[in-house]
Design an enzyme around this catalytic site. Structure first.
Site, mmCIF file in Angstrom:
data_model
loop_
_atom_site.group_PDB
_atom_site.id
_atom_site.type_symbol
_atom_site.label_atom_id
_atom_site.label_comp_id
_atom_site.label_asym_id
_atom_site.label_seq_id
_atom_site.Cartn_x
_atom_site.Cartn_y
_atom_site.Cartn_z
ATOM 1 N N LYS A 124 0.824 -1.208 0.000
ATOM 2 C CA LYS A 124 0.000 0.000 0.000
ATOM 3 C C LYS A 124 0.855 1.254 0.000
ATOM 4 C CE LYS A 124 -4.353 -1.855 1.009
ATOM 5 N NZ LYS A 124 -5.648 -1.826 1.603
ATOM 6 N N LYS A 206 -4.179 -10.565 -6.169
ATOM 7 C CA LYS A 206 -5.505 -10.849 -5.607
ATOM 8 C C LYS A 206 -6.533 -9.834 -6.130
ATOM 9 C CE LYS A 206 -5.965 -8.102 -1.433
ATOM 10 N NZ LYS A 206 -6.723 -7.980 -0.221
ATOM 11 N N LYS A 209 -10.568 -4.460 -4.083
ATOM 12 C CA LYS A 209 -11.529 -3.401 -4.409
ATOM 13 C C LYS A 209 -10.860 -2.070 -4.664
ATOM 14 C CE LYS A 209 -13.328 -3.611 0.228
ATOM 15 N NZ LYS A 209 -12.281 -3.373 1.227
#
Ligand code: ATP
Ligand code: LTN
Length: 341
Positions: A124, A206, A209
């Site tokens: 992130k 993966k 969202k």
């Protein structure tokens, strides 16, 4: 960490489960298969506590109006997926102040080196290089607080959260080691099927969202035609046989999704599509997903249009959650040496 849990238990003492999902953006098929659907199944056999993790969500910048809408929609969607507030405790994390308080305390029992090793932080912080904030870094100690406050025995999560759960266990062990038994050391429950649903556009990653490519994920609330379109565009390989195999990440993923929503094994799916091409298979997976989400979408419409009911439920949830979590927080603070209030 246990990968499998027993489905029946003695009625006297049910084990306690805690889990949460962030309300960032839409809830994807990955979240549903990897997490939510399992929560629903666990409600009869465990004492379940679930939360919408809205405190975690601000580790990336949120637009206030959209954020507010997402929190309520996540709450309504979880109800629509089958979270039953007559069986489980279900609340919004920011409504229960003990979470932020214990998180601060646990931060002081978590090492910089441990947090630096978290792969989600590394991922992130490279994705949001302009906003590598301290919250993103200490995210796992807030997650540990969520779990430890309720003395949870088991934590159902997708494979991506395994490292965070290990850290929560280490923090609990460390605290217990210093002050004597304060927290239950939780076990993870990672489902065998569907623990890692992959991106439809890059099946080495993966399904997430927060992926900017909207074709990489399917949202539970996507319209049927959108779901079909996304599956038809799914990236596969240059072969044509529908079977699980090395280097066939895209097809492996589609078989995994098909298997998760229909309950069929990979072998029976392979047999069913023998002699048929990828196109037919993609359409069939899309149709199976549309059927799975149809009743959820219908229930979601009812809940989201009944704001008074939603408010009543999340208030009740927060009240219960505060009652339980306050006891753990008080106990931990007393052990550290804080003066009683
Ligand atoms: P973000 O993109 O913001 O990281 P996310 O889609 O990864 O979000 P989370 O809120 O981090 O979703 O995860 C909610 C739950 O869903 C977690 O238990 C997580 O393990 C599970 N989960 C998330 N993505 C997947 C996936 N692709 N396959 C299976 N489970 C998943
Ligand atoms: N970090 C998790 C969401 C989450 C969670 C938790 C999961 C917040 N607190 C406690 C299990 C237990 C995520 O992003 N998937």
């Amino acid at each position: 960490m246990s990968e499998e849990i027993k489905t029946t238990q003695t009625p006297e003492k049910k084990k306690r489960i805690f889990s949460a999902i962030q309300p960032s953006g839409t809830i994807t098929l990955g979240n549903y298969i990897g997490a939510l659907r399992n929560w629903v199944k666990l409600q009869d056999d465990y004492e379940c506590i679930f939360a919408v993790a809205d405190l975690h969500a601000i580790t990336v910048r949120q637009d206030p109006k959209i954020f507010k809408k997402n929190i309520l929609e996540a709450y309504a969607l979880f109800l629509a997926c089958g979270i039953d507030t007559s069986k489980s405790m279900f609340f919004i994390q920011s409504h229960v102040h003990t979470h932020a308080e214990l998180a601060w305390i646990l931060n002081c029992y978590t090492q910089f080196g441990e947090l630096s090793r978290m792969t989600q932080f590394k991922d992130k912080s490279s994705k949001h290089a302009d906003n590598v904030n301290a919250g993103l870094f200490t995210y796992p100690s807030l997650m540990a607080a969520d779990i430890l406050l309720y003395q949870a025995d088991l934590v159902p999560i997708g494979a991506d959260q395994k490292q965070h759960l290990e850290l929560a266990r280490n923090i609990a062990d460390r605290f217990n080691g210093i002050y004597g038994k304060t927290f239950t050391v939780p076990d993870g429950y990672i489902p065998k099927v569907g623990a890692r649903i992959r991106s439809l556009q890059d099946p080495t990653k993966k399904m997430s969202k927060s992926d900017e490519n909207v074709n990489s994920w399917v949202a539970i609330l996507d319209k049927p035609e959108t779901i079909m379109k996304k599956f038809k565009r799914a990236v596969t390989d240059s072969e044509s046989r529908v079977c699980v195999g090395e280097g066939k990440d895209g097809i492996n993923n589609l078989i995994g999704i098909m298997s998760a929503v229909t309950g069929k094994t990979a072998e029976s799916i392979t047999a069913e599509f023998e002699g048929k091409g990828y196109g037919d298979f993609k359409t069939a997976v899309g149709e199976a997903v549309v059927e799975e989400v149809r009743p959820i979408q219908e229930r979601f419409e009812q809940y989201i249009n009944d704001k008074a009911y939603l408010e009543e439920q999340y208030r009740k949830g927060a009240e219960f959650a505060l009652n339980i979590s306050r006891r753990t927080l008080d106990k931990a603070m007393k052990k550290i040496g804080y003066l009683p209030k």
